[in-house]
Scaffold this motif. Structure first.
Motif, PDB file in Angstrom:
ATOM      1  N   PHE A  61       0.841  -1.199   0.000  1.00 43.74           N
ATOM      2  CA  PHE A  61       0.000   0.000   0.000  1.00 43.74           C
ATOM      3  C   PHE A  61       0.880   1.255   0.000  1.00 43.74           C
ATOM      4  N   TYR A  62       1.928   1.233   0.784  1.00 43.35           N
ATOM      5  CA  TYR A  62       2.842   2.375   0.824  1.00 43.35           C
ATOM      6  C   TYR A  62       3.554   2.551  -0.516  1.00 43.35           C
ATOM      7  N   LEU A  63       4.039   1.467  -1.092  1.00 45.94           N
ATOM      8  CA  LEU A  63       4.804   1.555  -2.329  1.00 45.94           C
ATOM      9  C   LEU A  63       3.941   1.952  -3.525  1.00 45.94           C
ATOM     10  N   ASN A  64       2.647   1.759  -3.413  1.00 47.24           N
ATOM     11  CA  ASN A  64       1.754   2.185  -4.488  1.00 47.24           C
ATOM     12  C   ASN A  64       1.847   3.693  -4.733  1.00 47.24           C
ATOM     13  N   GLY A  71       8.059   3.800  -9.986  1.00 51.25           N
ATOM     14  CA  GLY A  71       7.826   2.520  -9.337  1.00 51.25           C
ATOM     15  C   GLY A  71       8.725   2.302  -8.135  1.00 51.25           C
ATOM     16  N   ALA A  72       8.585   1.128  -7.519  1.00 48.18           N
ATOM     17  CA  ALA A  72       9.312   0.855  -6.280  1.00 48.18           C
ATOM     18  C   ALA A  72       9.568  -0.636  -6.139  1.00 48.18           C
ATOM     19  N   GLN A  73      10.483  -0.975  -5.228  1.00 47.63           N
ATOM     20  CA  GLN A  73      10.835  -2.359  -4.944  1.00 47.63           C
ATOM     21  C   GLN A  73      10.565  -2.687  -3.482  1.00 47.63           C
ATOM     22  N   LEU A  74       9.977  -3.862  -3.267  1.00 47.24           N
ATOM     23  CA  LEU A  74       9.833  -4.404  -1.918  1.00 47.24           C
ATOM     24  C   LEU A  74      10.869  -5.498  -1.751  1.00 47.24           C
ATOM     25  N   TYR A  75      11.821  -5.273  -0.843  1.00 47.41           N
ATOM     26  CA  TYR A  75      12.940  -6.186  -0.624  1.00 47.41           C
ATOM     27  C   TYR A  75      12.608  -7.139   0.524  1.00 47.41           C
ATOM     28  N   VAL A  76      12.792  -8.443   0.250  1.00 43.77           N
ATOM     29  CA  VAL A  76      12.561  -9.482   1.261  1.00 43.77           C
ATOM     30  C   VAL A  76      13.905 -10.108   1.598  1.00 43.77           C
ATOM     31  N   PRO A  77      14.453  -9.861   2.798  1.00 47.61           N
ATOM     32  CA  PRO A  77      15.775 -10.372   3.164  1.00 47.61           C
ATOM     33  C   PRO A  77      15.715 -11.847   3.556  1.00 47.61           C
ATOM     34  N   PRO A  78      16.857 -12.461   3.842  1.00 50.33           N
ATOM     35  CA  PRO A  78      16.852 -13.866   4.283  1.00 50.33           C
ATOM     36  C   PRO A  78      15.968 -14.069   5.505  1.00 50.33           C
ATOM     37  N   GLY A  79      15.299 -15.203   5.520  1.00 47.22           N
ATOM     38  CA  GLY A  79      14.378 -15.537   6.597  1.00 47.22           C
ATOM     39  C   GLY A  79      13.198 -16.297   6.027  1.00 47.22           C
ATOM     40  N   LYS A  80      12.324 -16.779   6.905  1.00 48.80           N
ATOM     41  CA  LYS A  80      11.098 -17.459   6.493  1.00 48.80           C
ATOM     42  C   LYS A  80       9.920 -16.575   6.872  1.00 48.80           C
TER      43      LYS A  80
END
Length: 453
Positions: A61-64, A71-80
């Motif tokens: 919602f924020y990146l919209n 545009g924008a990127q949502l970064y998902v770091p290591p983890g589950k």
């Protein structure tokens, strides 16, 4: 003899032409997004136990707000990162770092129930609605799911148990689904254990799926890898898929609903793929094909340890068509049925289908295939009221195992076509004839569009 030589020349040129000008040769250029945030900034916890649905929803919602700013990127770091279903937005890149896993919740209340797709009229497995996919895109433009070989795991075992025990309330969700979207890229990731389909672009245009690994165990019921559905300009390349049912399946809607919706799957290019299907087909067309399937090129594909290699499925009441399809440069190993085209395959969504809506299968080219440890070469069983026509076979050598004598390695009915340099020798309906060979030559040399892409 001259017609045969001309046909072989046309087949070779068609694949050379299209191998250089196919959909996969127009891959989008990856441009970095000017804005990026980490899922950690929205309170996500990557312990595999904390539910992060709200974190993903809030981040997107924020990146919209950056959609009109490059545009924008949502970064998902290591983890589950455990989550329920969530929706993407336009001009967004979802990026999974190495050792990052987005993990689908096994609680069905974390998956929204949505309306059935209009070209199906109901859920595939049950009447009524369906569970929304884990990651969704609806009417999006310019959206990317990529990473450094991160993983999206649907944790599908509970869904498979519910299907087998008839305990589902709604049809199973898919892992990733894009609906009515354009300029979609999925790349450089691993996808595991989808509840049903793994990647499902439906009503989409300009879809590129590249460099991915897709896997589900052999016992997973009716799981499928990549399913282009009523979509056009699709590229699938440089990947590996191992599934319980179909590795790749092209579809376009179901009976009266698909006929009414009327959107075909067309301009599909599949190349350099390794495909395994435990109980289905490495590459399947249909059986849901009521909107039509045309202009598909499949080349440089390795199929192994599968129930069938290439299969065309339909039945009375489907309507639609499958035509102008080239399968070329294929290596098969340990395949029960190398090729199949079946006119009595698949069920109906309800009793409102039109039994007089006959499907048409025409101008299918299978060429340059080598197979080892094949049990049956082919089963082409057409429909009496609408026979399968112009099935063109060329330069095919199948090593049929001892369980299938060459005399019965092909089964044919209500089908016609042409063959040259095919072993074992196909049934008479697919034997060389001047009419069929001329038709194969004509579709390639006179109408370039029919020569695919």
């Amino acid at each position: 003899m001259l017609v045969t030589l001309l046909l072989l020349l046309a087949l070779s040129n068609a694949v050379k032409i299209n191998g250089g000008d196919g959909q996969c040769d127009y891959s989008p250029t990856s441009v970095p997004r000017p804005h990026s945030v980490s899922i950690l900034e929205f309170g996500a916890v990557g312990d595999g136990k904390t539910l992060n649905t709200l974190a993903f929803q809030n981040a997107i919602f924020y990146l919209n707000s950056f959609a009109d700013k490059g545009g924008a990127q949502l970064y998902v770091p290591p983890g589950k990162w455990l989550t329920g279903s969530f929706n993407l937005t336009s001009h967004l890149t979802l990026y999974l770092e190495k050792d990052a896993t987005i993990l689908g919740s096994q609680d069905p209340t974390h998956w929204e129930v949505v309306e059935p797709l209009p070209s199906y009229g109901r859920g595939i497995e049950l009447p009524g609605g369906r569970y929304q996919s884990l990651i969704n895109g609806y009417m999006l433009h310019d959206v990317v799911i990529t990473g450094n070989n991160g993983t999206i795991d649907g944790w599908g075992s509970i869904w498979w148990e519910w299907l087998n025990s008839h305990s589902l309330n709604y049809s199973r969700p898919h892992l990733v689904e894009f609906v009515a979207s354009e300029f979609v890229v999925v790349s450089n990731l691993t996808f595991l254990n989808a509840p049903s389909y793994t990647i499902h672009p439906v009503y989409c245009s300009n879809v590129n799926i590249q460099n991915i690994t897709v896997s589900a165990p052999p016992e997973s019921p009716y799981t499928a890898g990549i399913v282009p559905d009523s979509s056009d300009n699709v590229c699938i390349e440089d990947g590996s898929i191992v599934m319980g049912y179909d590795a790749i399946a092209l579809k376009s809607g179901w009976d009266e609903y698909g006929i009414a919706y009327g959107r075909p799957t067309t301009n599909v290019h599949i190349r350099r793929m390794n495909l395994k299907s435990s109980s289905g087909s490495s590459i399947a067309f249909g059986s849901d094909m009521s909107g039509g399937i045309s202009n598909a090129l499949v080349e440089q594909v390795h199929m192994y340890n599968s129930q069938s290699g290439v299969e065309f499925r339909t039945t009375k009441g489907r309507g639609g068509y499958m035509k102008e399809i080239i399968i070329s440069d294929v290596k098969m190993e340990n395949i029960y049925m190398a090729f199949a085209a079946k006119g009595q395959c698949g069920s109906h969504p309800d009793d409102k289908f039109d039994p007089n809506a006959l499907p048409h299968l025409d101008h299918i080219i299978l060429q340059n295939v080598v197979g080892k440890n094949i049990t049956f070469a082919g089963n082409f069983t057409g429909i009496q009221e609408s026979p399968f026509t112009n099935i063109c076979l060329s330069n095919i050598t199948l090593s049929v195992n001892s369980g299938s004598p060459a005399a019965i390695s092909w089964v044919c009915s209500n089908v016609s076509g042409f063959s040259d340099s095919v072993f074992p020798k196909p049934c008479p309906a697919l034997a060389s004839s001047s009419n069929s060979s001329s038709s194969c030559f004509s579709i390639l040399s006179i109408n370039r569009k029919a020569a695919i892409l």
